[in-house]
Design a protein around this motif. Sequence first.
Motif, short mmCIF file in Angstrom:
data_model
loop_
_atom_site.label_atom_id
_atom_site.label_comp_id
_atom_site.label_asym_id
_atom_site.label_seq_id
_atom_site.Cartn_x
_atom_site.Cartn_y
_atom_site.Cartn_z
N THR A 101 4.23 2.22 2.50
CA THR A 101 3.41 2.21 3.73
C THR A 101 4.24 2.27 5.00
O THR A 101 3.68 2.24 6.10
CB THR A 101 2.56 0.92 3.76
N SER A 157 2.28 -6.33 4.50
CA SER A 157 2.98 -6.44 3.23
C SER A 157 4.32 -7.16 3.39
O SER A 157 4.77 -7.88 2.49
CB SER A 157 3.20 -5.05 2.61
N SER A 162 3.34 5.74 7.05
CA SER A 162 1.96 6.16 7.35
C SER A 162 1.00 5.01 7.68
O SER A 162 -0.06 5.26 8.27
CB SER A 162 1.39 6.93 6.15
N HIS A 163 1.29 3.78 7.29
CA HIS A 163 0.38 2.67 7.54
C HIS A 163 1.16 1.50 8.15
O HIS A 163 1.53 0.54 7.45
CB HIS A 163 -0.31 2.21 6.24
N LEU A 186 0.30 -1.00 10.09
CA LEU A 186 -0.33 -2.31 10.02
C LEU A 186 -0.23 -2.89 8.60
O LEU A 186 0.08 -4.07 8.40
CB LEU A 186 -1.80 -2.22 10.44
N LEU A 187 -0.52 -2.06 7.60
CA LEU A 187 -0.41 -2.50 6.20
C LEU A 187 1.05 -2.80 5.85
O LEU A 187 1.34 -3.74 5.09
CB LEU A 187 -0.97 -1.42 5.28
N HIS A 188 1.94 -2.02 6.45
CA HIS A 188 3.36 -2.24 6.21
C HIS A 188 3.79 -3.62 6.73
O HIS A 188 4.51 -4.37 6.05
CB HIS A 188 4.18 -1.14 6.90
#
Length: 400
Positions: A219, A230, A222-223, A225-227
């Motif tokens: 992530t 995590s 591309s992500h 916030l999710l990165h």
Amino acid sequence: MPTLLISLISCVLAVALLAQHAANRRLRAELRRREEQDDAQAQRLRWLNELVVTMPVPTFIKDAQSRFVMMNQACEQMFGVPFDALQGKIGEEFWPPEQMEAFLANDRASFAARGLVVREELLWDAGLDASRQVQTFKKPMFNAAGEPEMLIGMFIDISEREQAKAALQASLRQLRELSDYVEMARENEHQRIAREAHDELGQTLMALKIDVSMLHARTRPSHPLLHAESRRVLATLDHSIAVVRAIINELHPSTLELGLPAAVDWLLKRIRRDSGLVCQLHLPEEIAPQQLEQRRTWAVFRIIQEALADIVATAQASHVDVSLRMLNDTLFLTISHDGLPGRFSDGSSLAKIAIRERIAAIGGELDGSGAEPSCVLSARLPGRKKKGGRSLPSNPGLAA
């Protein structure tokens, strides 16, 4: 001439009569003195007899040849023999030869000591038809010339006391064995829980961390916030894994499987990290794992752990030395520090009492003789189960 001779003979006879009269007077005085002495001696004997008779414990008096001359009723009841049968005798017909020889030997020892002698003996109690453990008190008496005259003795039956003492010791031994059994059962349970926590919870957390790590890596581009989330989860997992490892080490340190020196070394490093206390382990020679039974390795480790915890909490020390030495299947443990004085052998706190009992429960002994002032714990602990009747060797002198 005859008149002079008669006068001379009369004078001689008068002198002889006066001498005879004086001799008779001296003889009567000597007889009166002897009668008075005999009366005084008889009075003393009557007083002594009254004293012996009124004694609540078995009491007897013997002469210099160990023949009975006086005895009270309590003594007759214990012997099971009336005084009339023993008077003027040593009693060889009433007791076995080996016991009789012991009695006479103790009498001779009392006269030789010229003072009160206290001994413990086995005495046959005819009234109870059993041997009794008695404590004898024997006091010899001497005449004006210093020659043995009589022996005053008394018995105190200590059989019940000795039986109660033996029962108390047996109870204490059973309690210590039970305590050791409970400690070993708890250690086994801790080991089982630690193993399951490592195998189940630890592996689950590690698998979860791997999954989150992969998600975190994928992530990144591309992500965002999710990165970031995590990454926070990874930090939480790392903390959880560290907590689980700490709990496992508290329950049953894995270093115990490597032997006592490795486990103690790990413990000292952890204490230094947590409290700042400088700890040093001394090993004059290597201790192989097979030299210590597994259960004793666990027990000694817990003893050292509890002792160090008490030192950290109460001693205000800055440096601790722990010494381990193995000699003839016996482990010598010494702990010393530079803090407040106070040995575990004489401390009254619950922690010190618990440590002393744990040492005793596994057959160990505290050794406070010759210890340096800085030494707070010196103990001898069996590396393997002791054989019956085998004692631990003396401390060879460990350098703290």
